[in-house]
Design a protein around this motif. Sequence first.
Motif, PDB file in Angstrom:
ATOM      1  N   ALA A 302       0.824  -1.205   0.000  1.00 41.99           N
ATOM      2  CA  ALA A 302       0.000   0.000   0.000  1.00 41.99           C
ATOM      3  C   ALA A 302       0.864   1.264   0.000  1.00 41.99           C
ATOM      4  CB  ALA A 302      -0.924  -0.004   1.206  1.00 41.99           C
ATOM      5  N   PHE A 303       2.020   1.194   0.661  1.00 44.56           N
ATOM      6  CA  PHE A 303       2.884   2.367   0.691  1.00 44.56           C
ATOM      7  C   PHE A 303       3.660   2.551  -0.603  1.00 44.56           C
ATOM      8  CE2 PHE A 303       3.455   1.085   5.336  1.00 44.56           C
ATOM      9  CZ  PHE A 303       2.208   1.557   5.635  1.00 44.56           C
ATOM     10  N   GLY A 304       3.570   1.567  -1.485  1.00 43.24           N
ATOM     11  CA  GLY A 304       4.236   1.727  -2.759  1.00 43.24           C
ATOM     12  C   GLY A 304       5.495   0.894  -2.910  1.00 43.24           C
ATOM     13  N   GLN A 388      -3.774  -9.187  -3.875  1.00 43.65           N
ATOM     14  CA  GLN A 388      -4.044  -7.755  -3.830  1.00 43.65           C
ATOM     15  C   GLN A 388      -3.913  -7.292  -2.384  1.00 43.65           C
ATOM     16  OE1 GLN A 388      -4.497  -5.592  -6.198  1.00 43.65           O
ATOM     17  NE2 GLN A 388      -4.312  -7.151  -7.796  1.00 43.65           N
ATOM     18  N   PRO A 389      -3.291  -6.140  -2.173  1.00 47.84           N
ATOM     19  CA  PRO A 389      -3.076  -5.687  -0.798  1.00 47.84           C
ATOM     20  C   PRO A 389      -4.372  -5.596   0.007  1.00 47.84           C
ATOM     21  CG  PRO A 389      -2.201  -4.085  -2.383  1.00 47.84           C
ATOM     22  CD  PRO A 389      -2.666  -5.257  -3.169  1.00 47.84           C
ATOM     23  N   ALA A 390      -5.443  -5.146  -0.648  1.00 53.44           N
ATOM     24  CA  ALA A 390      -6.697  -5.009   0.096  1.00 53.44           C
ATOM     25  C   ALA A 390      -7.162  -6.365   0.603  1.00 53.44           C
ATOM     26  CB  ALA A 390      -7.760  -4.394  -0.795  1.00 53.44           C
ATOM     27  N   PRO A 397     -10.195 -16.038   5.359  1.00 53.74           N
ATOM     28  CA  PRO A 397     -11.499 -16.613   5.698  1.00 53.74           C
ATOM     29  C   PRO A 397     -11.309 -17.704   6.745  1.00 53.74           C
ATOM     30  CG  PRO A 397     -10.808 -17.233   3.480  1.00 53.74           C
ATOM     31  CD  PRO A 397      -9.892 -16.161   3.952  1.00 53.74           C
TER      32      PRO A 397
ATOM     33  N   TYR B  20     -16.593 -10.402  -4.039  1.00 57.77           N
ATOM     34  CA  TYR B  20     -15.578 -11.200  -3.341  1.00 57.77           C
ATOM     35  C   TYR B  20     -16.057 -12.624  -3.210  1.00 57.77           C
ATOM     36  CZ  TYR B  20     -13.429  -6.901  -1.715  1.00 57.77           C
ATOM     37  OH  TYR B  20     -12.817  -5.712  -1.638  1.00 57.77           O
ATOM     38  N   MET B  22     -15.370 -15.358  -0.661  1.00 56.68           N
ATOM     39  CA  MET B  22     -14.711 -15.703   0.592  1.00 56.68           C
ATOM     40  C   MET B  22     -15.116 -17.097   0.986  1.00 56.68           C
ATOM     41  SD  MET B  22     -14.809 -12.211   2.777  1.00 56.68           S
ATOM     42  CE  MET B  22     -13.544 -12.713   3.912  1.00 56.68           C
ATOM     43  N   GLU B  24     -16.738 -20.177   0.666  1.00 60.08           N
ATOM     44  CA  GLU B  24     -17.812 -20.665  -0.193  1.00 60.08           C
ATOM     45  C   GLU B  24     -18.870 -19.590  -0.460  1.00 60.08           C
ATOM     46  OE1 GLU B  24     -19.126 -24.098   1.896  1.00 60.08           O
ATOM     47  OE2 GLU B  24     -17.259 -25.182   1.524  1.00 60.08           O
ATOM     48  N   ASN B  58     -10.325   1.205  -1.244  1.00 59.59           N
ATOM     49  CA  ASN B  58      -9.203   0.348  -1.664  1.00 59.59           C
ATOM     50  C   ASN B  58      -9.018   0.379  -3.171  1.00 59.59           C
ATOM     51  OD1 ASN B  58      -8.557  -0.413   0.915  1.00 59.59           O
ATOM     52  ND2 ASN B  58      -9.806  -2.275   0.884  1.00 59.59           N
ATOM     53  N   GLY B  62      -5.770   1.857  -5.326  1.00 54.53           N
ATOM     54  CA  GLY B  62      -4.958   0.905  -6.070  1.00 54.53           C
ATOM     55  C   GLY B  62      -4.577  -0.311  -5.250  1.00 54.53           C
ATOM     56  N   LEU B  63      -5.319  -0.565  -4.174  1.00 50.23           N
ATOM     57  CA  LEU B  63      -5.054  -1.750  -3.368  1.00 50.23           C
ATOM     58  C   LEU B  63      -5.876  -2.931  -3.839  1.00 50.23           C
ATOM     59  CD1 LEU B  63      -4.953  -0.409   0.303  1.00 50.23           C
ATOM     60  CD2 LEU B  63      -3.097  -0.718  -1.307  1.00 50.23           C
ATOM     61  N   ASP B  64      -6.876  -2.619  -4.641  1.00 56.68           N
ATOM     62  CA  ASP B  64      -7.787  -3.679  -5.066  1.00 56.68           C
ATOM     63  C   ASP B  64      -8.239  -3.320  -6.478  1.00 56.68           C
ATOM     64  OD1 ASP B  64      -9.196  -5.980  -4.863  1.00 56.68           O
ATOM     65  OD2 ASP B  64     -10.302  -5.410  -3.043  1.00 56.68           O
ATOM     66  N   ILE B  65      -8.718  -4.310  -7.214  1.00 55.97           N
ATOM     67  CA  ILE B  65      -9.200  -3.993  -8.547  1.00 55.97           C
ATOM     68  C   ILE B  65     -10.686  -4.307  -8.649  1.00 55.97           C
ATOM     69  CG2 ILE B  65      -7.080  -4.065  -9.942  1.00 55.97           C
ATOM     70  CD1 ILE B  65      -7.445  -7.011 -10.236  1.00 55.97           C
ATOM     71  N   GLU B  83       1.394  -3.541 -13.217  1.00 55.70           N
ATOM     72  CA  GLU B  83       1.714  -3.799 -11.814  1.00 55.70           C
ATOM     73  C   GLU B  83       2.703  -2.762 -11.291  1.00 55.70           C
ATOM     74  OE1 GLU B  83       0.618  -6.022  -9.569  1.00 55.70           O
ATOM     75  OE2 GLU B  83       2.095  -5.388  -8.056  1.00 55.70           O
ATOM     76  N   THR B  87       2.206   0.252  -8.543  1.00 55.66           N
ATOM     77  CA  THR B  87       3.107   0.422  -7.397  1.00 55.66           C
ATOM     78  C   THR B  87       3.603   1.860  -7.334  1.00 55.66           C
ATOM     79  OG1 THR B  87       3.794  -1.879  -7.550  1.00 55.66           O
ATOM     80  CG2 THR B  87       5.261  -0.388  -6.363  1.00 55.66           C
ATOM     81  N   ARG B  90       0.932   4.205  -6.073  1.00 53.60           N
ATOM     82  CA  ARG B  90       0.774   4.179  -4.619  1.00 53.60           C
ATOM     83  C   ARG B  90       1.952   4.847  -3.934  1.00 53.60           C
ATOM     84  NH1 ARG B  90      -1.011  -1.521  -5.313  1.00 53.60           N
ATOM     85  NH2 ARG B  90       1.127  -2.133  -4.833  1.00 53.60           N
ATOM     86  N   ARG B  91       3.137   4.630  -4.501  1.00 56.02           N
ATOM     87  CA  ARG B  91       4.343   5.153  -3.892  1.00 56.02           C
ATOM     88  C   ARG B  91       4.377   6.680  -3.949  1.00 56.02           C
ATOM     89  NH1 ARG B  91      10.380   3.073  -5.244  1.00 56.02           N
ATOM     90  NH2 ARG B  91       9.366   1.111  -4.766  1.00 56.02           N
ATOM     91  N   PHE B  96      -2.003   6.259   2.844  1.00 57.71           N
ATOM     92  CA  PHE B  96      -3.072   5.461   3.462  1.00 57.71           C
ATOM     93  C   PHE B  96      -3.044   5.562   4.978  1.00 57.71           C
ATOM     94  CE2 PHE B  96      -2.682   3.047  -0.525  1.00 57.71           C
ATOM     95  CZ  PHE B  96      -4.008   2.933  -0.851  1.00 57.71           C
ATOM     96  N   PHE B  98      -5.020   3.273   7.964  1.00 57.19           N
ATOM     97  CA  PHE B  98      -5.929   2.145   8.148  1.00 57.19           C
ATOM     98  C   PHE B  98      -6.506   2.119   9.560  1.00 57.19           C
ATOM     99  CE2 PHE B  98      -2.528   0.799   5.240  1.00 57.19           C
ATOM    100  CZ  PHE B  98      -3.286   0.644   4.099  1.00 57.19           C
ATOM    101  N   ASN B 102      -1.770  -0.753  10.966  1.00 62.61           N
ATOM    102  CA  ASN B 102      -0.835  -1.495  10.133  1.00 62.61           C
ATOM    103  C   ASN B 102       0.595  -0.973  10.206  1.00 62.61           C
ATOM    104  OD1 ASN B 102      -3.592  -2.175   8.930  1.00 62.61           O
ATOM    105  ND2 ASN B 102      -2.209  -3.679   8.034  1.00 62.61           N
TER     106      ASN B 102
END
Lengths: 787, 240
Positions: A302-304, A388-390, A397, B20, B22, B24, B58, B62-65, B83, B87, B90-91, B96, B98, B102
Amino acid sequence: MRALERKMIRDLLHMKGQAVAIASVIACGLAVFVGAQSTLWSLKSARDAYYERNRFSHVFSSLKRAPNPVAERALEIPGVRRVDDRIVKGVTLDVPGLTEPATAKLISYPDRGEPTLNEIHLLVGRHADPLRTGEVVAEEAFATEHGFRPGDTVDAVMNGRLQTLTIVGICLSPEYITTIQGGSLWPDDRRFAIFWMPRRQMEAAFEMEGAFNDLALSIVPGANEAEVVRRVDRLLAPYGGLGAIGRDLHLSHRFVSDELKQLQTMSVIPPSIFLGVAAFLLNVALRRLLTLQREQIAALKAFGYSSREISVHYVSLVGLIIAAGSLVGCLLGTWMGRSMTEMYAEFYRFPTTLFHVDYRVLFAGCALTFSAGCIGVLAAVRSAVRIQPAEAMRPEPPPNYEPSLIERLGWHRILPQAPRMILRELTRRPAKAIMTTLGIAFACAILIVGNFGKDAVDFLIDFQFGLQERQDASISFYEAVPARAISSMRHIEGIEAIESFRAVPARIRFSQFSRQTSLQGLGPKRELFRLLNTDGEEVDLPPDGLVLSAALARILHLEVGDRVRIEVLEGERVVREAPVVGLVDDFAGTSAYMDIRALNRLLREPPVISGAWISIREGAEESVFRELKETPVVAGVTLQRIAVEGFMDSFAENLLRMRLFNVTFACVIAIGVVYNSARVALSERGRELATLRVIGFTRGEVSTILLGELAFLTALAIPAGFAIGYGLCRFISTALETELYRIPLVLNPPTFAFAALVVVGATILSSLLVRRGIDHLDMVAVLKSRE
Amino acid sequence: MDSPPEIQAVYEAHDLTKVYHMGEVSVHALRGVDIHLYEKELIVLLGHSGSGKSTLLNILGGLDIPSSGEVFYRGNRMSDFSESELTRYRREHVGFVFQFYNLIPSLTARENVALVTEIANDPMKPEDALALVDLDERMDHFPSQMSGGEQQRVAIARAIAKQPDVLLCDEPTGALDLETGIMVLEAIDNVNRELGTTTAVITHNSVISDMAHRVIRLRDGQIESIVENEEVKPADQLNW
């Protein structure tokens, strides 16, 4: 220092227990590899340099007698580079302080200058003076065994006359890196000497003026050795040639080569297992670390930080562990190699200090370790950074638990809570359970392999000297004597039993394959020397035909029922044919046997014998040997059992050293694997266990759940380890098989018991260490942190 | 949605969906979301847990698509990012914060911030960033030695130290008590006002929405409402 590097070092410190365990396993694997490889290369290069410098010949042939010009003719054979003609004679020695007679091989040495081939390496003293009678240079092994120094004397019966030999120098020879007599499997340095004597003196003593009875040749690189051997045979046939051989059949060379071949095997198999286990451990530990750091990885992303940077971070972490292990491994391996090379130097005598570390070996070892480690690690890292980071930041799970098979069968009612939890855990992640079991099983297997050598050698000695060769001594005569000569010996006070034999050197040929061996005629009563299969069963010797050692049958590519050509290599050099009527599946050598009367018949000779086996009443040895020494026909007495005992004493000591290495390393691996598994289990299930503590489980109960699983897996792993160990030993025994020896696959119960004991011990030790972790579970932190 | 013509959209998202899997279960986190975020504004994403607000954040970060739909960052289609471009994005552009901070537990406060400044283009000094959140006294403490509020302020320092274009905060006060929560919100508010960093704050606490320029409510993965605040309150004047 960058923050990421700091993190790496702190993570490393945090997992120091596991890091030390992994590094130790790597160090052991690498040490075995470096030790064995550097010993191998040290011995190989010492041997090759020695051969080169002292011009060790390529082809050897003994003959009865040929005039000197015949040697010149050998030079004309295409491919021959140098020729050295010599006189070689066997004599009986009377060594002060030795009751039994010893034998010596006298080899002629040029009166002036160096021989063209097989130059000796003088250690102390000087060369013998050709103008003085009885001066000899002695091979070191015999001299050391008896403490002879230049100036000491020994009496010899030469050509029927007693002569005093004066040792003026002590030397080594490339022909006798190990001094094994033909027909023997062990060196007997106490009773077998090699002396070099000036040619002129040899000629005089053995009436060999202008003649020779032994020829050594060297060939140019790329020459056809087989063709040279054929032509030498043709050249020497009229002069009683006993059949030329190449280096591959030269006793000392073959012994050393076989040893190197075995060492080669041993430098590959155990290190592979050790490194494999190390890679496995790395993989497990790192996967766990990455799972625990799932959120940290996600935050870094997330920080890049790029996936590559994160991969480099974790690979460096592992790299540090591997580097530490490799460093220790290289040092340990070098030390081990030096120790092993010293041990070999006691058996194989080289003129130069042997041990040197080949940096390529160190490099190869480290490269192997790093790739083994990195392969394991990269897969784990790749899957961790790919998420993916998220997604990574969300908790995984909840694990998908199902009632285990046993529960579905309804047996769970008899199981209390803790075993039920253990069982579910195991059924939920069978792959993990299998991997852990396999890791422990391998540790157990390595322990078995470590003790295999001892079991096998113990068995061989028992078999060979307890069951097969039960004589106390074997007597050889100068030449074949009438069978009735034995009856006079029977009356020597102290001889309890005697069995005569006939032995002739012969070449046995079947289609295009041939092999030089000793054809032995055995009497009908075989109690001192028995013909036994590997399973200890007595093999029948039919009244006609040959019984071959199974190894010889393989060399000749023949089966029972085939007819072979027998070219006798002494006397009239008759050529005969005979059927192969049986095989004996023995452990050592490539012999051929016949009934003694059938052999006499085949050779069309009267009933004659070449020697006898005797058993001696206890305490009567000295008087028997004294008597035998004075019996004119007796050329020598071999006390194989005593020789072997002496050999085994020093061998056992060295074997112990080797075992110590193997067993120590195997213990390290066992502890490493078990401890790591336990640590991983603890960190994986720390939350769950802490929660159990919170709701009122005692430490003991919580420990039962975690360690019970480990105990269960250990219990599974031990039989699996037995099976794997047995398989590995089987593989090693096949890989170590040479023409001279077959290593029996023998594993004694104590070996299994020892392996199991160490594994159980490692489990208990690891459990105690991990138990401390359970005692320190932070219950509050568990409740505060997110689910 | 109308916007003042002189202000450019930092983010434009069209018809975003996210599903998502998760175990089942399949979870539809977003079901067709359209949204614009403008330069220098502070928005609050409001909604109950499971409304899809974290997913949206997210995806913007750019943490998720997304499963479908498109997001543009300053006119660049984010689904076209490789990719390594993602990166770099985000950099260089995103900070972020949270809910659970984190922080890297094995690094001190200063080192946690340095982790980001070491790879950023034009970062503040970690010490300055920590001073901005009033933590210059506790720079050499490890996360385990700090309170939740302190840890969250380290996380904010870490996020702003790179001087990002956008600051994305996911429940920054969710794990904190009221008083520390206010301190954290003040820090975020300061960054928005003083550095002009476009800021999105996720919360389920509607009080916090008073400090936003706009409040976007989500429900069941869809936008329920977008409200522009007449009056924007500073964090210390929120009515709890």
